[in-house]
Design an enzyme around this catalytic site. Structure first.
Site, PDB file in Angstrom:
ATOM      1  N   GLU A 260       0.959  -1.164   0.129  1.00  0.00           N
ATOM      2  CA  GLU A 260      -0.015  -0.040   0.180  1.00  0.00           C
ATOM      3  C   GLU A 260       0.878   1.228  -0.017  1.00  0.00           C
ATOM      4  O   GLU A 260       1.997   1.236   0.092  1.00  0.00           O
ATOM      5  CB  GLU A 260      -0.876   0.172   1.210  1.00  0.00           C
ATOM      6  CG  GLU A 260      -0.198   0.237   2.608  1.00  0.00           C
ATOM      7  CD  GLU A 260      -1.145   0.424   3.737  1.00  0.00           C
ATOM      8  OE1 GLU A 260      -2.569   0.806   3.405  1.00  0.00           O
ATOM      9  OE2 GLU A 260      -0.958   0.227   5.111  1.00  0.00           O
TER      10      GLU A 260
ATOM     11  N   HIS B 181       2.699   4.648   0.908  1.00  0.00           N
ATOM     12  CA  HIS B 181       2.965   5.411   2.257  1.00  0.00           C
ATOM     13  C   HIS B 181       3.620   6.626   1.822  1.00  0.00           C
ATOM     14  O   HIS B 181       4.797   6.823   2.263  1.00  0.00           O
ATOM     15  CB  HIS B 181       4.180   4.343   2.766  1.00  0.00           C
ATOM     16  CG  HIS B 181       3.504   3.383   3.546  1.00  0.00           C
ATOM     17  ND1 HIS B 181       3.035   2.111   3.143  1.00  0.00           N
ATOM     18  CD2 HIS B 181       3.264   3.057   4.986  1.00  0.00           C
ATOM     19  CE1 HIS B 181       2.559   1.238   3.741  1.00  0.00           C
ATOM     20  NE2 HIS B 181       2.996   1.917   5.133  1.00  0.00           N
TER      21      HIS B 181
ATOM     22  N   ASP C 104       4.953  -2.163   5.076  1.00  0.00           N
ATOM     23  CA  ASP C 104       4.505  -3.003   6.063  1.00  0.00           C
ATOM     24  C   ASP C 104       4.970  -4.363   5.847  1.00  0.00           C
ATOM     25  O   ASP C 104       5.385  -5.203   6.871  1.00  0.00           O
ATOM     26  CB  ASP C 104       3.036  -3.152   5.880  1.00  0.00           C
ATOM     27  CG  ASP C 104       2.141  -1.978   6.159  1.00  0.00           C
ATOM     28  OD1 ASP C 104       2.771  -0.993   6.736  1.00  0.00           O
ATOM     29  OD2 ASP C 104       1.012  -1.903   6.001  1.00  0.00           O
TER      30      ASP C 104
ATOM     31  N   HIS D 111       0.447  -4.657   9.451  1.00  0.00           N
ATOM     32  CA  HIS D 111      -0.571  -3.843   8.766  1.00  0.00           C
ATOM     33  C   HIS D 111      -1.710  -3.819   9.774  1.00  0.00           C
ATOM     34  O   HIS D 111      -2.387  -4.774  10.185  1.00  0.00           O
ATOM     35  CB  HIS D 111      -0.936  -4.761   7.635  1.00  0.00           C
ATOM     36  CG  HIS D 111      -1.952  -3.821   6.686  1.00  0.00           C
ATOM     37  ND1 HIS D 111      -1.861  -2.493   6.275  1.00  0.00           N
ATOM     38  CD2 HIS D 111      -3.126  -4.244   6.189  1.00  0.00           C
ATOM     39  CE1 HIS D 111      -2.848  -2.333   5.441  1.00  0.00           C
ATOM     40  NE2 HIS D 111      -3.742  -3.359   5.377  1.00  0.00           N
TER      41      HIS D 111
ATOM     42  N   GLU E  55      -5.038  -3.299   9.574  1.00  0.00           N
ATOM     43  CA  GLU E  55      -6.349  -3.674   9.259  1.00  0.00           C
ATOM     44  C   GLU E  55      -6.485  -5.045   9.186  1.00  0.00           C
ATOM     45  O   GLU E  55      -7.357  -5.819   9.040  1.00  0.00           O
ATOM     46  CB  GLU E  55      -6.731  -3.035   7.960  1.00  0.00           C
ATOM     47  CG  GLU E  55      -7.245  -1.628   7.931  1.00  0.00           C
ATOM     48  CD  GLU E  55      -6.267  -0.484   7.676  1.00  0.00           C
ATOM     49  OE1 GLU E  55      -4.890  -0.943   7.660  1.00  0.00           O
ATOM     50  OE2 GLU E  55      -6.453   0.648   7.586  1.00  0.00           O
TER      51      GLU E  55
ATOM     52  N   HIS F  70       0.671   6.613   9.968  1.00  0.00           N
ATOM     53  CA  HIS F  70       0.843   5.880   8.830  1.00  0.00           C
ATOM     54  C   HIS F  70       1.865   6.889   7.985  1.00  0.00           C
ATOM     55  O   HIS F  70       1.726   7.771   7.629  1.00  0.00           O
ATOM     56  CB  HIS F  70      -0.490   5.779   8.188  1.00  0.00           C
ATOM     57  CG  HIS F  70      -0.209   5.187   6.857  1.00  0.00           C
ATOM     58  ND1 HIS F  70      -0.149   3.861   6.475  1.00  0.00           N
ATOM     59  CD2 HIS F  70      -0.585   5.514   5.530  1.00  0.00           C
ATOM     60  CE1 HIS F  70       0.086   3.734   5.270  1.00  0.00           C
ATOM     61  NE2 HIS F  70      -0.058   4.713   4.501  1.00  0.00           N
TER      62      HIS F  70
ATOM     63  N   GLU G 193       6.936   4.429  11.436  1.00  0.00           N
ATOM     64  CA  GLU G 193       6.964   3.728  10.314  1.00  0.00           C
ATOM     65  C   GLU G 193       8.479   4.143   9.507  1.00  0.00           C
ATOM     66  O   GLU G 193       9.240   3.487   8.790  1.00  0.00           O
ATOM     67  CB  GLU G 193       5.913   3.712   9.040  1.00  0.00           C
ATOM     68  CG  GLU G 193       4.824   2.811   9.858  1.00  0.00           C
ATOM     69  CD  GLU G 193       3.623   2.350   8.654  1.00  0.00           C
ATOM     70  OE1 GLU G 193       3.101   1.486   8.640  1.00  0.00           O
ATOM     71  OE2 GLU G 193       3.408   3.346   8.023  1.00  0.00           O
TER      72      GLU G 193
END
Length: 251
Positions: free
Chosen positions: A31, A33, A42, A117, A119, A171, A176
């Site tokens: 995804e 970033h 991730d 991750h 979710e 995020h 991260e």
């Protein structure tokens, strides 16, 4: 450094000899970033944590599952950005269930899932619940991420210049980015880290997704003040606490 714990590097005979040890399944995502981090964040974080943990417990790390459940707009940007490749929840659940079945078929009784991750959790837990109903006490299953096991005082050590925005908005931000600076500094575009205001936390879900609810960059909170030193603080603390969890879970 950690090549010896990778399942992919083992022969089938070498792998078979590990069946009494812990097998670790890292699960990440693909995804966006933001402009300063790659799509693999991730997945990199999940695998790098898994390798270090396996090295300390004489475990084995299975190939990473590098796709995850659907990113939400205000915890990852959602499907509004190219490169965010999502799985349906049922798909992730069945993938995890299939992999657990395969590990058990090969004789493993201690299975540790490490997810990086946000979710993924509910669907992995559902897979674990169904697998546990199937195997009972014969198989021990464990799931952690890297943020929940962190000691409370680490937040104060990491967020020295910008306030902690909460995990949903963290995020492509300080944690991260710091972890990527520590694990894979060559993948961080430091000159693309932006001065910005944090997105507003979501209080509802609406579909079709409102395109203006997420900043155009895809970054939900500032990554200013990120550093590899902060990444190391997170890694060292989280792993220390995770090792205690593993010891308790797999007695």
């Amino acid at each position: 450094m950690f090549e010896h714990v990778k399942m992919n590097n083992m022969t089938w005979q070498e792998f078979a000899k590990k069946k009494d040890d812990v097998i670790i399944l890292p699960i990440g995502a693909t995804e966006q970033h933001g402009p300063h981090l790659p799509l693999c964040v991730d997945s990199v974080i999940a695998e790098e944590f898994a390798l270090r943990i396996a090295d300390k417990i004489n475990g084995v790390v299975a190939p990473i599952l590098s796709y995850g459940y659907k990113s939400k707009p205000l915890s990852g940007g959602g499907p509004l950005f190219p490169g965010t490749i999502d799985l349906n929840g049922a798909t992730l659940q069945h993938l995890v269930m299939d992999l657990i079945d395969e590990f058990v078929k090969d004789g493993f009784k201690k299975i540790y899932i490490f997810s990086a991750h946000f979710e993924n959790e509910a669907f992995i837990v559902e897979a674990m619940d169904l697998a546990s109903a199937k195997y009972g006490d014969k198989v021990q299953l464990l799931l952690t991420n890297w943020w929940d096991p962190m000691s409370p005082d680490v937040i104060d050590k990491i967020f020295t210049e910008v306030p902690f925005p909460g995990w949903a908005l963290e995020h492509a931000a300080v944690t991260e980015t710091s972890l990527m600076m520590y694990f894979r500094p060559e993948l961080v575009r430091e000159d693309a880290i932006l001065e910005m205001e944090n997105a507003k936390p979501g209080t509802y879900f609406r579909y079709p997704i409102e395109k203006d609810i997420v900043p155009e960059t895809g970054v939900l909170a500032s990554a200013k003040s990120s550093s590899p030193e902060k990444g190391k603080i997170i890694v060292d603390d989280a792993i220390e606490n995770i090792l205690k969890i593993i010891d308790k879970a797999f007695k």
